[in-house]
Design a protein around this motif. Structure first.
Motif, PDB file in Angstrom:
ATOM      1  N   GLU A  28       0.673  -0.893  -0.349  1.00 41.89           N
ATOM      2  CA  GLU A  28       0.135   0.285   0.070  1.00 41.89           C
ATOM      3  C   GLU A  28       0.522   1.224   0.084  1.00 41.89           C
ATOM      4  O   GLU A  28       1.656   1.260   0.751  1.00 41.89           O
ATOM      5  N   THR A  30       1.438   5.202  -0.656  1.00 37.00           N
ATOM      6  CA  THR A  30       0.189   6.936  -0.479  1.00 37.00           C
ATOM      7  C   THR A  30       1.430   7.899  -0.842  1.00 37.00           C
ATOM      8  O   THR A  30       2.624   7.568  -0.843  1.00 37.00           O
ATOM      9  N   THR A  44      -2.077  13.955  -3.493  1.00 36.41           N
ATOM     10  CA  THR A  44      -1.963  12.832  -3.384  1.00 36.41           C
ATOM     11  C   THR A  44      -2.416  11.982  -3.955  1.00 36.41           C
ATOM     12  O   THR A  44      -3.999  11.995  -4.672  1.00 36.41           O
ATOM     13  N   HIS A  46      -3.584   7.126  -3.305  1.00 35.91           N
ATOM     14  CA  HIS A  46      -3.420   6.237  -2.653  1.00 35.91           C
ATOM     15  C   HIS A  46      -3.322   4.824  -4.033  1.00 35.91           C
ATOM     16  O   HIS A  46      -3.809   4.750  -4.898  1.00 35.91           O
TER      17      HIS A  46
END
Length: 182
Positions: A28, A30, A44, A46
């Motif tokens: 994962e 970011t 941003t 993700h």
């Protein structure tokens, strides 16, 4: 319990679920970015994903079968298109013969869809659990690459598979190197 490889007598053996878990990694991320123009813009993003090792992919657990949605739609649309063609080209308006032909045309396709669902359901109820049990009890030798199953596990799976009515239990267990005549 002795988990030695029957081929090379190595103790470097692991059970399939452990190899699969060790070779599967979830990721994962970011990401933060900045851009300058007339104004300063900050954004941003993700991301999620996974990585599997080659061995983990090779020794992945068996999957349940599913009927592809596109196949069902295709088998359902064919008779509808045939009936629409008949209505448009052959019969300029619905006649009694048209209403007789359409169910005759549609019925075999509906039967094919029904059989596909029954076959998948039977596999998922009778065959897949056997394949899953075999996967859960199978070992892999990290030294020579041999795949095997302990005799007591194989015997238990053969008995259990026979009880639930699995047709292919003997063939599947035999492919793992188990000798049922021992």
């Amino acid at each position: 319990m002795d988990c030695r490889c029957p081929k090379c007598s190595s103790n470097d053996t692991k059970i399939y679920p452990i190899i699969y878990e060790e070779g599967t990694h979830n990721l994962e991320f970011t990401t933060v970015g900045t851009a300058f123009s007339a104004e300063m813009i900050v954004g941003t993003a993700h991301s999620k994903g996974g990585i599997r090792s080659t061995l983990s992919e090779k020794l992945a657990p068996p999957q349940k079968e599913q009927i592809p949605f596109s196949g069902v739609v295709f088998l359902f649309l064919i008779p509808l298109l045939i009936c629409a063609f008949l209505l448009e080209k052959v019969f300029k308006e619905p006649e009694p013969l048209f209403w007789l032909l359409c169910p005759i045309i549609i019925t075999p396709f509906l039967f094919l869809i029904y059989r596909a669902f029954v076959n998948v359901s039977n596999y998922n109820k009778k065959e897949w659990p056997v394949h899953m049990k075999i996967w859960e009890k199978s070992f892999f030798c990290t030294r020579c690459g041999h795949t095997f199953m302990l005799d007591e596990h194989a015997r238990a799976i053969v008995e259990w598979g026979t009880q639930i009515g699995s047709k292919f239990v003997s063939d599947t267990v035999a492919s793992t190197g188990y000798d049922k005549d021992r």
